[in-house]
Design a protein around this motif. Structure first.
Motif, PDB file in Angstrom:
ATOM      1  N   ALA A 158       0.844  -1.199   0.000  1.00 63.20           N
ATOM      2  CA  ALA A 158       0.000   0.000   0.000  1.00 63.20           C
ATOM      3  C   ALA A 158       0.878   1.246   0.000  1.00 63.20           C
ATOM      4  CB  ALA A 158      -0.905   0.011   1.223  1.00 63.20           C
ATOM      5  N   ALA A 159       0.568   2.154  -0.896  1.00 56.95           N
ATOM      6  CA  ALA A 159       1.181   3.490  -0.846  1.00 56.95           C
ATOM      7  C   ALA A 159       0.107   4.402  -0.277  1.00 56.95           C
ATOM      8  CB  ALA A 159       1.581   3.946  -2.236  1.00 56.95           C
ATOM      9  N   HIS A 178      -7.987  -2.896 -13.016  1.00 57.20           N
ATOM     10  CA  HIS A 178      -6.806  -2.408 -13.717  1.00 57.20           C
ATOM     11  C   HIS A 178      -5.522  -2.709 -12.917  1.00 57.20           C
ATOM     12  CE1 HIS A 178      -6.466  -0.314 -17.489  1.00 57.20           C
ATOM     13  NE2 HIS A 178      -5.439   0.367 -17.043  1.00 57.20           N
ATOM     14  N   GLY A 179      -5.580  -3.716 -12.014  1.00 56.87           N
ATOM     15  CA  GLY A 179      -4.391  -4.116 -11.257  1.00 56.87           C
ATOM     16  C   GLY A 179      -4.170  -3.354  -9.964  1.00 56.87           C
ATOM     17  N   PHE A 180      -5.114  -2.510  -9.559  1.00 57.95           N
ATOM     18  CA  PHE A 180      -4.928  -1.792  -8.301  1.00 57.95           C
ATOM     19  C   PHE A 180      -6.271  -1.457  -7.658  1.00 57.95           C
ATOM     20  CE2 PHE A 180      -4.924   1.455 -11.672  1.00 57.95           C
ATOM     21  CZ  PHE A 180      -5.937   2.285 -11.237  1.00 57.95           C
ATOM     22  N   ARG A 181      -6.196  -1.040  -6.408  1.00 55.89           N
ATOM     23  CA  ARG A 181      -7.360  -0.501  -5.704  1.00 55.89           C
ATOM     24  C   ARG A 181      -6.886   0.795  -5.071  1.00 55.89           C
ATOM     25  NH1 ARG A 181      -8.861  -1.673  -0.436  1.00 55.89           N
ATOM     26  NH2 ARG A 181     -10.890  -0.785   0.004  1.00 55.89           N
ATOM     27  N   SER A 182      -7.585   1.860  -5.345  1.00 53.86           N
ATOM     28  CA  SER A 182      -7.143   3.157  -4.855  1.00 53.86           C
ATOM     29  C   SER A 182      -8.351   3.918  -4.317  1.00 53.86           C
ATOM     30  CB  SER A 182      -6.494   3.922  -6.013  1.00 53.86           C
ATOM     31  OG  SER A 182      -6.031   5.164  -5.566  1.00 53.86           O
ATOM     32  N   THR A 239      -3.301   0.499  -3.425  1.00 53.80           N
ATOM     33  CA  THR A 239      -2.762  -0.830  -3.107  1.00 53.80           C
ATOM     34  C   THR A 239      -2.632  -1.631  -4.397  1.00 53.80           C
ATOM     35  OG1 THR A 239      -4.864  -1.959  -2.753  1.00 53.80           O
ATOM     36  CG2 THR A 239      -3.958  -0.818  -0.860  1.00 53.80           C
ATOM     37  N   TRP A 240      -1.559  -2.407  -4.476  1.00 55.66           N
ATOM     38  CA  TRP A 240      -1.302  -3.191  -5.680  1.00 55.66           C
ATOM     39  C   TRP A 240      -0.438  -4.399  -5.331  1.00 55.66           C
ATOM     40  CZ3 TRP A 240       2.156   0.098  -3.775  1.00 55.66           C
ATOM     41  CH2 TRP A 240       3.498  -0.042  -4.077  1.00 55.66           C
ATOM     42  N   THR A 241      -0.356  -5.345  -6.281  1.00 61.89           N
ATOM     43  CA  THR A 241       0.501  -6.526  -6.093  1.00 61.89           C
ATOM     44  C   THR A 241       1.806  -6.261  -6.829  1.00 61.89           C
ATOM     45  OG1 THR A 241      -1.493  -7.868  -6.057  1.00 61.89           O
ATOM     46  CG2 THR A 241       0.589  -9.038  -6.405  1.00 61.89           C
TER      47      THR A 241
END
Ligand SMILES: Cc1cc2nc3c(=O)[nH]c(=O)nc-3n(C[C@H](O)[C@H](O)[C@H](O)COP(=O)(O)OP(=O)(O)OC[C@H]3O[C@@H](n4cnc5c(N)ncnc54)[C@H](O)[C@@H]3O)c2cc1C
Length: 282
Positions: free
Chosen positions: A183-184, A206-210, A225-227
């Motif tokens: 998580a940033a 799209h590969g993230f949750r923000s 947050t992303w992998t």
């Protein structure tokens, strides 16, 4: 003659949110405790938390709920947007009366929450620069060895010492597991007011949750947050690299410009990333 070890009835390891809340809960019941914190002062860095109704019930029980309410805006609504298409996939009105009343959600600044808890504790309840390095048992007594060489004997030891807890290790609890995601987080500060409605905006896919949500009239908290893949190695080397990484990812999607501008507005010192880890309950 050897100096006698200090003794306490209840010792709490760690002056984070859990440690301060535990100490304050005991204090409200008239029970004394001593919090040992490894840092020289309150670790009031970090950003904010989306704080839901159940958390406010806990804060009310500690008599700090209203103080936190005064400092933070109540979110009216949630809007979830698909990052790939820009479509609204979910909307919720928090002001509507549900089965258990309206949902109270506020984005609470971590520093203000820690300070509110600390202020309510009696003088001397927290001992800073007091890192517990080892724990032993003598019957029912816990013998705590501190980094400064001193020893403390406690009848009760409450572990609130975070993800690398020495108390959890001593209890033989499983190591925290890595969720595979990072998580940033950041805080955008607008001294003259940000003008955003108190809405919780989320972007998924799209590969993230923000997401982002105003804390008050001048601060907006955001997260991403992303992998991480091999390709992303080193993006968290510096705050500027991390911010650029987050902006590049979002720019490749349908996240609106006004949301990107919030992240862009964050000071470099106000952007951080951490792997998301989880400790299974007992
Ligand atoms: C500096 C910081 C900033 C954060 N910012 C955010 C954020 O912006 N948003 C978000 O969602 N989450 C954030 N988090 C995570 C979030 O605060 C925690 O996950 C959550 O509050 C759990 O709180 P805790 O009290 O269990 O643990 P922590 O908040 O980790 O507190 C544990 C405390 O114990 C102390 N400690 C550790 N080991 C010892 C020892 N051996 N002896 C004595 N003391 C010890 C630590 O110094 C720390 O103060 C942050 C955490 C920290 C530490």
């Amino acid at each position: 003659m050897q100096p006698k070890d200090a003794a306490e009835d209840i010792v709490i390891a760690g002056a984070g949110l859990a440690g301060l809340a535990a100490a304050l809960g005991l204090h409200r019941k008239g029970v004394r405790s001593l919090v040992l914190e490894s840092s020289p002062s309150l670790r009031a860095s970090g950003f904010a938390f989306t704080t839901w109704k159940n958390a406010f019930r806990a804060l009310d029980a500690l008599w700090v709920g209203d103080k936190i309410r005064e400092q933070h805006l109540q979110a009216w609504a949630l809007r979830v947007v698909a990052s790939a298409t820009g479509e609204i996939v979910r909307e919720a009105d928090f002001t509507k009366q549900g089965k258990r009343g309206p949902l109270e959600i506020r984005c609470v600044r971590r520093d203000l929450l820690l300070q509110a808890l600390e202020e309510e504790l009696p003088k001397g309840a927290i001992r800073y620069s007091s890192k517990i390095v080892s724990i032993e048992e003598d019957g029912n007594i816990k013998i705590l060895q501190l980094a400064d060489g001193s020893v403390l004997r406690a009848k009760v030891l409450i572990g609130c010492d975070g993800i690398n807890s020495v108390v959890a290790k001593w209890l033989g609890l499983a190591k925290p597991s890595y969720s595979g995601r990072s998580a940033a987080r950041g805080l955008a500060h607008y001294p003259d007011g940000h003008g955003f409605e108190p809405k919780f905006l989320q972007f998924v896919g799209h590969g993230f949750r923000s997401g982002m949500l105003p804390c008050n009239e001048t601060d907006i908290y955001w997260f991403f947050t992303w992998t991480p893949s091999e390709h992303d190695k080193g993006v968290d080397e510096s705050a500027s690299k991390l911010k650029q990484f987050v902006l590049d990812k979002l720019r490749g999607s349908k996240v609106p410009e006004e949301a990107l501008a919030v992240i862009d507005k964050s000071e470099m010192s106000d952007v951080l990333a951490a792997p998301l880890r989880f400790r299974p309950p007992l």
